[in-house]
Design an enzyme around this catalytic site. Sequence first.
Site, PDB file in Angstrom:
ATOM      1  N   SER A  69       0.834  -1.284  -0.121  1.00 32.84           N
ATOM      2  CA  SER A  69      -0.208  -0.225  -0.061  1.00 32.84           C
ATOM      3  C   SER A  69       0.870   1.296  -0.120  1.00 32.84           C
ATOM      4  O   SER A  69       0.713   2.167  -0.490  1.00 32.84           O
ATOM      5  CB  SER A  69      -0.851   0.019   1.176  1.00 32.84           C
ATOM      6  OG  SER A  69      -1.666  -1.199   1.351  1.00 32.84           O
ATOM      7  N   ASN A 114       6.589 -12.226   4.971  1.00 28.98           N
ATOM      8  CA  ASN A 114       6.520 -12.751   3.553  1.00 28.98           C
ATOM      9  C   ASN A 114       7.649 -13.156   3.146  1.00 28.98           C
ATOM     10  O   ASN A 114       7.781 -14.306   2.492  1.00 28.98           O
ATOM     11  CB  ASN A 114       6.042 -11.497   2.858  1.00 28.98           C
ATOM     12  CG  ASN A 114       4.780 -11.021   3.194  1.00 28.98           C
ATOM     13  OD1 ASN A 114       3.694 -11.673   3.933  1.00 28.98           O
ATOM     14  ND2 ASN A 114       4.668  -9.766   3.086  1.00 28.98           N
ATOM     15  N   GLU A 122       9.548  -5.294 -10.520  1.00 29.01           N
ATOM     16  CA  GLU A 122       9.250  -6.829 -10.562  1.00 29.01           C
ATOM     17  C   GLU A 122       7.685  -6.658 -10.622  1.00 29.01           C
ATOM     18  O   GLU A 122       7.339  -7.918 -11.202  1.00 29.01           O
ATOM     19  CB  GLU A 122       9.864  -7.434  -9.329  1.00 29.01           C
ATOM     20  CG  GLU A 122       9.609  -7.023  -8.075  1.00 29.01           C
ATOM     21  CD  GLU A 122      10.140  -7.934  -6.630  1.00 29.01           C
ATOM     22  OE1 GLU A 122      11.216  -8.375  -6.980  1.00 29.01           O
ATOM     23  OE2 GLU A 122       9.602  -7.724  -5.781  1.00 29.01           O
TER      24      GLU A 122
END
Lengths: 503, 503
Positions: free
Chosen positions: A266, A378, A288
């Site tokens: 975000s 992550n 990417e």
Amino acid sequence: MHPERIRLARLRDKVMSAEAAATLIHDGMTVGMSGFTRAGDCKALPFALADRARTHPFQITLMTGASLGHDADKVLSDAGVTARRMPFQVDASLRQRINRGEVMFLDQHLSETVEMLRNRQLPPVDVAVIEATCITEDGAIVPTTSVGNSASFAILARKVIVEVNLSMPLELEGLHDIYIPTYRPHRQPIPLVGVDQRIGTTAIPIDPDKIAAIVFTDQPDSPSTILPPDAETAAIADHLNDFLMREVKAQRLAPSLQPLQAGIGSIANAVLHGLIDSPFEDLRMYSEVLQDSSIDLLDSGRMTFASASSMTLSKACYERVVHHIERYKSRLVLRPQEISNHPEVVRRLGLITINTALECDLYGNVNSTHVNGTHMMNGIGGSGDFARNAHMSVFVTKSLAKGGDISSIVPMVTHVDHTEHDVDVLVTEHGLADLRGLAPRERARVVIDQCVDPLYRDLLNDYFRDACRRGGHTPHLLEAAFAWHTRYRETGSMREHEGVLAD
Amino acid sequence: MHPERIRLARLRDKVMSAEAAATLIHDGMTVGMSGFTRAGDCKALPFALADRARTHPFQITLMTGASLGHDADKVLSDAGVTARRMPFQVDASLRQRINRGEVMFLDQHLSETVEMLRNRQLPPVDVAVIEATCITEDGAIVPTTSVGNSASFAILARKVIVEVNLSMPLELEGLHDIYIPTYRPHRQPIPLVGVDQRIGTTAIPIDPDKIAAIVFTDQPDSPSTILPPDAETAAIADHLNDFLMREVKAQRLAPSLQPLQAGIGSIANAVLHGLIDSPFEDLRMYSEVLQDSSIDLLDSGRMTFASASSMTLSKACYERVVHHIERYKSRLVLRPQEISNHPEVVRRLGLITINTALECDLYGNVNSTHVNGTHMMNGIGGSGDFARNAHMSVFVTKSLAKGGDISSIVPMVTHVDHTEHDVDVLVTEHGLADLRGLAPRERARVVIDQCVDPLYRDLLNDYFRDACRRGGHTPHLLEAAFAWHTRYRETGSMREHEGVLAD
């Protein structure tokens, strides 16, 4: 059946159900699947594998480009299929298993996975499962909304399962640029010298005889889940815009800046949105992932070309782009993540990279991955590929989390993904710290003055003052360096509870 | 006077004393000096500057290739000349000032300094001071025993002072290969595809009118101070040799391995010496510094070519090589450190990199620079350039220091220079941990079993067990992560003093 999707006629008898294709994958295998940040992931095989495992348990090593959509990582790990996972994931259920030590996760620089595969420093890929728009007359695979590691997986695997996704318009063909570095010791320079240059082929060239199964699917990608800009992310965008304008004014940057990379999320999305109303022109992106903001920048004319490895878009934006790809094809290219993230190219092009920090310390070291130094969120993703080799490496973060109980600026980060050498600029909603050319004690002064929230400023000043008294190039009080984190663990807040004294 | 040393005749009237040349350097200036790990450093100007400062105080920002010899950094910092210093140093007196916060030190990846200068992200070089073998008929500068950052300093500086060192044989001309990447946005690939390839010129091409002074010197470089191999470093070399042989046997490496890089220091030197009696053949080196061991490998025939940015040799080896350079010139090349260390080239060639860790943790994170997390030793040097982009990144360290009071393998490193992503193999005298393809909990198991000294093994096992109970992808007990370090600070040993209980 769908001859336009399987142009090499002799492959048409490989069409089968996902259930049948899944039987090609056995216990202990390494499987390389397409998919990068929800884009271009396999829509059928993950679920067929999980179905089978519920009655006949088996485990695999699962490699992908990056994260998968459609809860595939949840479904596969809940079914016990995923024993090992690399190089990136974003899934609450898988994350829990990783943090309990049940799934072995290899968090990798995203440009490096296929390099290690090629060098046989990782176990070989037994089966590749690749989502495709179509298969060409040569048996080459045209990817869909991401390239990721798909090309190398397909080239290196012994067998390939192709998921032809009928919901992907045939016009996607021509969007991709597949280039694989030549093998050492005869490796040549990657010939890419411009963001918009094409150096490869439009499809993944493989021996068609390796294609062991073709499965038809028709589901679109999972939409992205980016939050809209808020007051803090808008302030971060403003600080960065102002800074870039000053750099242009000082003639250290051209009005077209340098090619931009932005991490997913975000804050980065808000920063890119902030560029729509900027005075910069002819912006280019070498990143990417393309998010909605990248497309909005293209639509606004502010950006003229975007190169990436995947497109991760909201539902509305996905329909605007994927289903009208002809409008964008001259301004977009999707590359293997080895090339979109390659240190050689990143340094040559001289990117301005914008990535999100989970926490950052006094001296500019960044933690991108580990909550409280231990629990994986992550993965490092491409941030290391980009930040290390950038012309200018920017990290962004809100100064507070959990309603103020956590300061993102801490005395010492509990896990280092990016060392102070690789962090040129740090931005929070309070301000921007330009750390270029500064020694650690100077960096600390600027970080405290510009970035930390007032709730924690005195506490951080106290720490820094006491640490400087003890001395060192990078002053610290090791016995107190993680005191904020341990206080959070014990009391639910990094703040000192003055109330305790008052009681 | 010495026309063969100043072949462009009109420059001969620039010859002056070091004292006179030093007056070109004023308070507040940024000065770029040649010198890389004691090789090719300026022999006169540092001392002339210090002399002047003793009566007329002034301060400069001093940039070099890497460390200087002849105590130049001590003399300059003791005289108060050095206000800011980058990108590397190895001097006890300067180090003390850095750690007291008196000198601002920028510890940098050695490939990046001139990139930042070129992009004007560091203050511009006012004066370059470059040691030369000679000046050509075009006014180009032929370096001596190092190239370092000399080429870019001379090209970017407003004025250049040349120190022509008469002790350097004229035959050094032709040893160097000067290549400077083209400016963005038109930067082309660096055309280097082989260790022995020459891609540039043999001298540093500059506008001769920038040469403001020429000073003659005649001192050799300071000799290196590498300790001979001992039982521990020999054991480390053996472990690494055995591992490389297994890799060759598994056909993951050719018998010529991959080009080698080795950091400076006694352990790396011993490891290279260990290769002399190895079965490998046609070895090549692509490194930043050549030490005695590199020359011995060339002499033995085991190595066929060596590329570096400097030669840092013992007195005997220096005389053997520098004064008989014709014997070596077809097998040696010295390049700018931007090229010897360039991520693009390092990754393309696929180096096996061998660097020294100060401490390493359970998970393979490496501290190369900061004693107890705070006090700078030397700097990160080129280790980050190499380790990040290597085919295989090896770190070596003795398992103990200070007679066993310090374990080099700790629960958590107090400063991170190299994250676990960039550490493939860790070697101590006890064994070798092959960390490739392992998740953090698996890495910890191998590091404990292979590398930690038995004195600390139980303690580290206890920490890991308790951390795993608390959970996480990278388990830690933040409140105890630095307990060994604080115990060392308080008691002089990282060990638990069982004697206390027995009293």
